[in-house]
Scaffold this active site. Structure first.
Site, PDB file in Angstrom:
ATOM      1  N   ASN A 212       0.857  -1.193   0.000  1.00 46.60           N
ATOM      2  CA  ASN A 212       0.000   0.000   0.000  1.00 46.60           C
ATOM      3  C   ASN A 212       0.888   1.238   0.000  1.00 46.60           C
ATOM      4  O   ASN A 212       2.109   1.141   0.075  1.00 46.60           O
ATOM      5  CB  ASN A 212      -0.992  -0.021   1.167  1.00 46.60           C
ATOM      6  N   LYS A 291       8.413 -17.681  -9.735  1.00 45.00           N
ATOM      7  CA  LYS A 291       7.756 -16.558 -10.400  1.00 45.00           C
ATOM      8  C   LYS A 291       6.597 -17.053 -11.279  1.00 45.00           C
ATOM      9  O   LYS A 291       6.795 -17.979 -12.080  1.00 45.00           O
ATOM     10  CB  LYS A 291       8.798 -15.817 -11.250  1.00 45.00           C
ATOM     11  N   PRO A 307      -4.594 -11.145  10.431  1.00 44.98           N
ATOM     12  CA  PRO A 307      -5.066 -10.824  11.778  1.00 44.98           C
ATOM     13  C   PRO A 307      -5.243  -9.319  11.921  1.00 44.98           C
ATOM     14  O   PRO A 307      -4.468  -8.548  11.357  1.00 44.98           O
ATOM     15  CB  PRO A 307      -3.942 -11.332  12.691  1.00 44.98           C
ATOM     16  N   ASP A 308      -6.271  -8.895  12.639  1.00 40.96           N
ATOM     17  CA  ASP A 308      -6.416  -7.474  12.966  1.00 40.96           C
ATOM     18  C   ASP A 308      -5.619  -7.256  14.255  1.00 40.96           C
ATOM     19  O   ASP A 308      -6.058  -7.599  15.353  1.00 40.96           O
ATOM     20  CB  ASP A 308      -7.894  -7.106  13.147  1.00 40.96           C
ATOM     21  N   ILE A 309      -4.418  -6.717  14.094  1.00 39.12           N
ATOM     22  CA  ILE A 309      -3.473  -6.642  15.215  1.00 39.12           C
ATOM     23  C   ILE A 309      -4.048  -5.776  16.335  1.00 39.12           C
ATOM     24  O   ILE A 309      -4.050  -6.153  17.503  1.00 39.12           O
ATOM     25  CB  ILE A 309      -2.117  -6.069  14.739  1.00 39.12           C
ATOM     26  N   PHE A 330      -5.161   4.427  14.079  1.00 39.91           N
ATOM     27  CA  PHE A 330      -5.252   5.396  12.986  1.00 39.91           C
ATOM     28  C   PHE A 330      -6.379   4.961  12.073  1.00 39.91           C
ATOM     29  O   PHE A 330      -6.619   3.761  11.919  1.00 39.91           O
ATOM     30  CB  PHE A 330      -3.937   5.448  12.192  1.00 39.91           C
ATOM     31  N   LYS A 344     -14.697   3.000  14.213  1.00 36.28           N
ATOM     32  CA  LYS A 344     -13.511   2.168  14.501  1.00 36.28           C
ATOM     33  C   LYS A 344     -13.067   2.317  15.950  1.00 36.28           C
ATOM     34  O   LYS A 344     -12.643   1.357  16.583  1.00 36.28           O
ATOM     35  CB  LYS A 344     -12.354   2.550  13.577  1.00 36.28           C
ATOM     36  N   LYS A 348     -13.089  -1.064  18.049  1.00 33.99           N
ATOM     37  CA  LYS A 348     -11.818  -1.642  18.515  1.00 33.99           C
ATOM     38  C   LYS A 348     -11.521  -1.265  19.966  1.00 33.99           C
ATOM     39  O   LYS A 348     -10.428  -1.531  20.468  1.00 33.99           O
ATOM     40  CB  LYS A 348     -10.671  -1.205  17.593  1.00 33.99           C
TER      41      LYS A 348
HETATM   42  N1  CTP Z   1      -5.002  -2.406  11.855  1.00 32.32           N
HETATM   43  C1  CTP Z   1      -4.396  -3.520  12.405  1.00 32.32           C
HETATM   44  N2  CTP Z   1      -4.442  -4.711  11.760  1.00 32.32           N
HETATM   45  C2  CTP Z   1      -5.090  -4.846  10.581  1.00 32.32           C
HETATM   46  C3  CTP Z   1      -5.719  -3.712  10.007  1.00 32.32           C
HETATM   47  C4  CTP Z   1      -5.640  -2.512  10.665  1.00 32.32           C
HETATM   48  O1  CTP Z   1      -3.813  -3.406  13.483  1.00 32.32           O
HETATM   49  N3  CTP Z   1      -5.112  -6.021   9.977  1.00 32.32           N
HETATM   50  C5  CTP Z   1      -4.970  -1.126  12.571  1.00 32.32           C
HETATM   51  C6  CTP Z   1      -4.238   0.000  11.848  1.00 32.32           C
HETATM   52  O2  CTP Z   1      -2.863   0.076  12.251  1.00 32.32           O
HETATM   53  C7  CTP Z   1      -4.998   1.238  12.287  1.00 32.32           C
HETATM   54  C8  CTP Z   1      -6.408   0.722  12.550  1.00 32.32           C
HETATM   55  O3  CTP Z   1      -6.288  -0.683  12.705  1.00 32.32           O
HETATM   56  O4  CTP Z   1      -4.494   1.749  13.504  1.00 32.32           O
HETATM   57  C9  CTP Z   1      -7.407   1.022  11.491  1.00 32.32           C
HETATM   58  O5  CTP Z   1      -6.931   0.633  10.243  1.00 32.32           O
HETATM   59  P1  CTP Z   1      -7.809   0.772   8.933  1.00 32.32           P
HETATM   60  O6  CTP Z   1      -7.136   0.029   7.821  1.00 32.32           O
HETATM   61  O7  CTP Z   1      -8.198   2.206   8.696  1.00 32.32           O
HETATM   62  O8  CTP Z   1      -9.135   0.035   9.375  1.00 32.32           O
HETATM   63  P2  CTP Z   1      -9.633  -1.418   9.293  1.00 32.32           P
HETATM   64  O9  CTP Z   1      -9.824  -1.885  10.694  1.00 32.32           O
HETATM   65  O10 CTP Z   1      -8.767  -2.251   8.422  1.00 32.32           O
HETATM   66  O11 CTP Z   1     -11.066  -1.175   8.641  1.00 32.32           O
HETATM   67  P3  CTP Z   1     -11.446  -0.935   7.095  1.00 32.32           P
HETATM   68  O12 CTP Z   1     -10.439  -1.655   6.266  1.00 32.32           O
HETATM   69  O13 CTP Z   1     -12.810  -1.494   7.051  1.00 32.32           O
HETATM   70  O14 CTP Z   1     -11.447   0.558   6.863  1.00 32.32           O
END
Ligand code: CTP
Length: 412
Positions: A212, A291, A307-309, A330, A344, A348
């Site tokens: 990204n 490749k 995983p959503d950390i 963020f 969010k 969270k």
């Molecule tokens: N984050 C995380 N792990 C992930 C995705 C996001 O820890 N797999 C954390 C980011 O570091 C940030 C926050 O979650 O602090 C929000 O990230 P964002 O990408 O804006 O939100 P998402 O929870 O991924 O929601 P969405 O993609 O639906 O906007």
């Protein structure tokens, strides 16, 4: 962050050649108003824009412009002046002076003083936006930052040369406020702060990945600002080509899962977690060992959720016998900034969320930004500024919220 933090501080103000030199006169006044004891050194080029007499009147002290001034050397020699200074501020700092400082030159009085002094150095750059953006200038600044030099600004806007962009000298009040932050009481003394920064890369095969646009600048600035406030800072960085801020411990990772592992390992030892990384939500289900070759047919990638950390850390924020971890997330949004970010924050279970608009050149790759801070029951808008200035304001807000019981946090 009070300006009396500068009371009796011996500040050597260096003024280099550029049209913004006239603004250093205002800065001299503001520094004196804040209680600092100011002595001014002009480069020879600065003296073409403004006269030493102006600064002599404003500082109440003799002004120096040359190493080779026998009378001045007989009074307070340059080595004495270097020892006298408790803080050196160069405003405006031209591209040339920045280059000379980066290379350790001592070819005039100001650069000689910088080498001969142990005082911390801050520079407030001012130059044409093209010169500011030039790779040579940015490389010189990176070098100076790794040596602990504070870079204040620059601001963006219309320039004396008619261009529009980054490179304007910060306003005198903003420079004084930033200096006061460094000399004021440290707001996070001894706190252990974990910061994640940068993008994540998810490999498709040995040569391709999904990434990204995050540059890591905001997270690195947050790490620097936390260290300035006396915290012990551990930075978990995704692929970002940025120097490690002074005093920060850094661990480099690549994928979301590597970032997850590194963060979970550090979490038990931390008091504040600031999740500035743009973590990839998905990764290819399988990484090809070789490749991938063109086949002429449509290629479909099957993606698996990462995983959503932050959500996982939030689930463990309460620890027996210890205060809860203070959690900062963020939210990068392309639309519905406030509602999306507040959702969010709640989902969270965060203590604070930093919302910023991305897309159309805003946010990720830019050096400046505009932020909206949201916490349960309150908010604060941080107007457009460079990322370090924003990070410093963010850390002040975090320290303030942390100092109040959760139920009684101020609204703004
Ligand atoms: N984050 C995380 N792990 C992930 C995705 C996001 O820890 N797999 C954390 C980011 O570091 C940030 C926050 O979650 O602090 C929000 O990230 P964002 O990408 O804006 O939100 P998402 O929870 O991924 O929601 P969405 O993609 O639906 O906007």
């Amino acid at each position: 962050m009070t300006e009396s933090a500068l009371a009796n501080l011996r500040v050597l103000l260096g003024v280099s050649g550029g049209i913004a030199a006239y603004k250093a006169a205002e800065l001299t006044r503001r520094l004196r108003d804040a209680g600092a004891d100011v002595r001014v050194v002009l480069t020879e080029n600065a003296a073409r824009f403004v006269t030493p007499l102006t600064f002599q009147a404003l500082s109440g002290q003799a002004v120096r412009t040359s190493l080779w001034d026998e009378a001045a050397e007989a009074a307070m020699g340059h080595i004495e002046l270097a020892r006298w200074a408790q803080r050196i501020v160069i405003a405006p700092a031209s591209a040339d002076v920045i280059a000379r400082l980066a290379h350790g030159r001592a070819d005039d009085l100001l650069t000689t003083l910088c080498l001969a002094s142990a005082a911390p150095l801050a520079i407030a750059p001012a130059m044409n936006q093209q010169m500011w953006a030039h790779a040579a200038t940015q490389a010189n600044l990176d070098l100076l930052r790794t040596r602990g030099v504070d870079v204040l600004g620059p601001a963006s806007g219309s320039q004396a040369c008619g261009d529009v962009g980054a490179g304007r000298l910060l306003e005198a009040d903003a420079i004084v406020a930033e200096l006061a932050t460094r000399h004021g009481p440290k707001l996070l003394d001894g706190a252990r702060v974990l910061v994640s920064a940068g993008p994540t890369y998810e490999d498709i095969d040995p040569v391709r990945f999904i990434g990204n646009r995050s540059s890591g600048r905001m997270g690195f600035a947050v790490a620097q600002a936390a260290a300035e406030q006396g915290a012990q800072v551990h930075l978990i960085a995704g692929p970002a080509h940025l120097p490690t801020p002074a005093g920060v411990t850094r661990c480099d990772v690549r994928s979301a899962r590597e970032m997850h592992a590194a963060i979970m390992q550090q979490i038990p030892q931390c008091d504040i977690f600031i999740s500035a990384a743009a973590v990839g939500d998905y990764r290819p289900g399988e990484v090809a060992a070789h490749k991938l070759k063109k086949t002429g047919a449509t290629l479909r990638l099957v993606l698996t959720e990462n995983p959503d950390i932050l959500a996982e850390v939030a689930a463990h924020k309460t620890r027996p016998g210890k205060p809860d971890i203070f959690l900062v997330g963020f939210a990068a949004e392309t639309q519905n900034l406030e509602t999306g970010a507040r959702a969010k924050l709640e989902r969270k279970k965060l203590d604070l969320i930093v919302a910023n608009r991305v897309g159309d050149g805003a946010g990720f790759d830019a050096t400046d930004n505009e932020l909206l801070l949201l916490w349960p029951g309150g908010k604060e808008h941080l107007p457009r500024a460079d990322k370090l200035a924003l990070a410093r304001s963010l850390l002040v807000r975090i320290a303030g919220l942390r100092a109040q019981p959760a139920g009684r946090r101020s609204k703004r």
